[in-house]
Write a protein that holds these residues in place. Structure first.
Motif, short mmCIF file in Angstrom:
data_model
loop_
_atom_site.label_atom_id
_atom_site.label_comp_id
_atom_site.label_asym_id
_atom_site.label_seq_id
_atom_site.Cartn_x
_atom_site.Cartn_y
_atom_site.Cartn_z
N ILE A 102 0.86 -1.18 0.00
CA ILE A 102 0.00 0.00 0.00
C ILE A 102 0.89 1.23 0.00
O ILE A 102 1.75 1.38 0.88
CB ILE A 102 -0.92 0.03 1.24
CG1 ILE A 102 -1.82 -1.20 1.28
CG2 ILE A 102 -1.77 1.31 1.23
CD1 ILE A 102 -2.67 -1.28 2.54
N LEU A 103 0.74 2.09 -1.00
CA LEU A 103 1.46 3.36 -1.06
C LEU A 103 0.51 4.48 -0.65
O LEU A 103 -0.62 4.57 -1.14
CB LEU A 103 1.99 3.62 -2.46
CG LEU A 103 3.08 2.67 -2.96
CD1 LEU A 103 3.43 3.00 -4.40
CD2 LEU A 103 4.32 2.77 -2.09
N ASN A 125 1.09 13.78 5.21
CA ASN A 125 1.80 15.03 5.50
C ASN A 125 2.94 15.28 4.52
O ASN A 125 4.04 15.71 4.90
CB ASN A 125 2.34 15.03 6.95
CG ASN A 125 1.24 15.04 7.97
OD1 ASN A 125 0.19 15.67 7.77
ND2 ASN A 125 1.44 14.35 9.08
N GLY A 126 2.68 14.99 3.24
CA GLY A 126 3.65 15.25 2.21
C GLY A 126 4.73 14.20 2.08
O GLY A 126 5.58 14.28 1.18
N ARG A 127 4.72 13.19 2.95
CA ARG A 127 5.71 12.11 2.87
C ARG A 127 5.07 10.88 2.26
O ARG A 127 3.93 10.53 2.58
CB ARG A 127 6.25 11.76 4.26
CG ARG A 127 6.93 12.90 4.99
CD ARG A 127 7.64 12.39 6.22
NE ARG A 127 6.75 11.61 7.07
CZ ARG A 127 7.16 10.85 8.08
NH1 ARG A 127 8.45 10.76 8.34
NH2 ARG A 127 6.29 10.17 8.80
N LYS A 128 5.82 10.21 1.38
CA LYS A 128 5.33 8.99 0.77
C LYS A 128 5.73 7.79 1.62
O LYS A 128 6.91 7.58 1.91
CB LYS A 128 5.89 8.84 -0.64
CG LYS A 128 5.34 9.86 -1.63
CD LYS A 128 5.83 9.61 -3.04
CE LYS A 128 5.23 10.61 -4.02
NZ LYS A 128 5.70 10.38 -5.41
N LEU A 129 4.72 7.03 2.03
CA LEU A 129 4.95 5.85 2.85
C LEU A 129 4.50 4.61 2.10
O LEU A 129 3.59 4.66 1.28
CB LEU A 129 4.18 5.95 4.18
CG LEU A 129 4.56 7.12 5.10
CD1 LEU A 129 3.64 7.14 6.32
CD2 LEU A 129 6.01 7.02 5.53
N ILE A 137 -8.24 1.36 4.30
CA ILE A 137 -7.80 1.98 3.05
C ILE A 137 -8.45 3.35 2.94
O ILE A 137 -9.63 3.52 3.27
CB ILE A 137 -8.18 1.10 1.84
CG1 ILE A 137 -7.42 -0.22 1.90
CG2 ILE A 137 -7.90 1.82 0.53
CD1 ILE A 137 -5.93 -0.10 1.84
N TYR A 138 -7.67 4.33 2.45
CA TYR A 138 -8.16 5.70 2.33
C TYR A 138 -8.05 6.16 0.87
O TYR A 138 -7.35 5.56 0.05
CB TYR A 138 -7.35 6.63 3.24
CG TYR A 138 -7.51 6.31 4.70
CD1 TYR A 138 -8.51 6.90 5.47
CD2 TYR A 138 -6.67 5.39 5.32
CE1 TYR A 138 -8.66 6.60 6.82
CE2 TYR A 138 -6.81 5.09 6.67
CZ TYR A 138 -7.81 5.70 7.41
OH TYR A 138 -7.96 5.38 8.74
N ALA A 139 -8.77 7.26 0.58
CA ALA A 139 -8.74 7.82 -0.77
C ALA A 139 -7.31 8.12 -1.19
O ALA A 139 -6.49 8.56 -0.38
CB ALA A 139 -9.59 9.08 -0.81
N ASN A 140 -7.03 7.88 -2.46
CA ASN A 140 -5.73 8.13 -3.10
C ASN A 140 -4.67 7.09 -2.76
O ASN A 140 -3.52 7.22 -3.21
CB ASN A 140 -5.19 9.54 -2.78
CG ASN A 140 -6.14 10.62 -3.25
OD1 ASN A 140 -6.74 10.50 -4.32
ND2 ASN A 140 -6.28 11.68 -2.46
N ASP A 141 -5.02 6.06 -1.97
CA ASP A 141 -4.07 4.97 -1.76
C ASP A 141 -3.83 4.23 -3.08
O ASP A 141 -4.71 4.16 -3.95
CB ASP A 141 -4.61 3.97 -0.73
CG ASP A 141 -4.45 4.45 0.70
OD1 ASP A 141 -3.86 5.53 0.90
OD2 ASP A 141 -4.93 3.75 1.61
N LEU A 142 -2.65 3.67 -3.22
CA LEU A 142 -2.32 2.78 -4.34
C LEU A 142 -1.97 1.42 -3.78
O LEU A 142 -1.05 1.30 -2.95
CB LEU A 142 -1.14 3.35 -5.14
CG LEU A 142 -0.51 2.41 -6.18
CD1 LEU A 142 -1.53 1.99 -7.24
CD2 LEU A 142 0.71 3.06 -6.83
N ILE A 143 -2.71 0.40 -4.19
CA ILE A 143 -2.47 -0.97 -3.75
C ILE A 143 -1.86 -1.74 -4.92
O ILE A 143 -2.43 -1.76 -6.02
CB ILE A 143 -3.79 -1.65 -3.30
CG1 ILE A 143 -4.40 -0.89 -2.12
CG2 ILE A 143 -3.55 -3.11 -2.94
CD1 ILE A 143 -5.80 -1.34 -1.77
#
Length: 236
Positions: free
Chosen positions: A172-173, A177-181, A200-206
């Motif tokens: 999950i990407l 707060n502006g940091r990519k996890l 899962i939240y909006a704009n997540d990439l799985i």
């Protein structure tokens, strides 16, 4: 005859379990003593914790003005995230909850001498609150996010894992707060109850299966080939 065979098979299996040690609780599993069935959920168990749904460009909303019914209408947020209403004028709706937008419309109507406006806003359809599911799933694509969305539900929305998908390689990407996890998850472990199904939240990439995102974790996984807990990393 077949029914008798299965009855004898079940009886043999049960008799074989007679000499086994009883299950004991561990750090990840609590055994409920003297209980042969799952208890029924209560009312609180049937409702998921609320997560705020934010309004975004091209979403469709319903605005109801109780004190002035003629102002009530369904409308689409424009590409810049704004709406336009008679008397209230143009209002920036982007990034607001339904409640926040309703209060802003009320403030705008009071400025036009509408006495005690009571406004409610409901999101009828959202194209901005979506998750991307990619990789080894049956139908990769964009899927709407609800306040009950989890990793397993997102994968189910994509019609499940493909035939040879790697269940231990799900990334999950997310931007926080502006940091990519990035988080590495094992679907099989979640299904076994080893750890919780992550929200899962909006704009997540799985991404399911081997991928550049998955390779971020190669050093971690080489030390622990069986993913017994999620791994989280900051993407440089």
């Amino acid at each position: 005859m077949r029914k008798i065979f299965f009855t004898l098979l079940i009886a043999a299996a049960l008799s074989g379990c007679g000499g086994r040690e009883p299950l004991e609780s561990t750090q990840t599993l609590t055994v409920v003593k003297d209980s042969g069935t799952l208890p029924a959920p209560d009312r609180n168990d049937l409702t998921a914790p609320d997560r705020p749904s934010l309004i975004g460009p091209l979403d469709t909303i319903q605005v109801d003005v109780l004190s002035v019914p003629d102002l009530s209408r369904e409308m689409q947020v424009d590409a810049s995230g704004r709406i336009s209403m008679p008397l209230a004028g143009a209002i920036d709706a982007r990034g607001k909850t339904s409640e926040e937008l309703a209060r802003q419309i009320e403030t705008a109507l009071r400025a036009r001498y509408i006495r005690d406006p009571q406004v409610t806003v409901n999101i009828k359809s959202s194209v901005s609150q979506v998750v991307t599911v990619d990789g080894q799933v049956v139908e990769p694509g964009l899927y709407p996010v609800t306040n009950q969305m989890t990793l397993l539900r997102a994968i189910a929305s994509a019609k499940g894992l493909s035939e040879y998908a790697r269940q231990d390689d799900v990334v999950i990407l997310r931007t926080v707060n502006g940091r990519k996890l990035a988080g590495l998850y094992n679907v099989g472990a979640i299904r076994r109850g080893a750890y919780d199904d992550p929200p899962i939240y909006a704009n997540d990439l799985i991404v399911v299966g081997d991928s550049p995102q998955r390779r971020l974790f190669r050093d971690f996984v080489s030390l622990s080939p069986i993913l017994a807990a999620p791994l989280i990393a900051l993407v440089q």
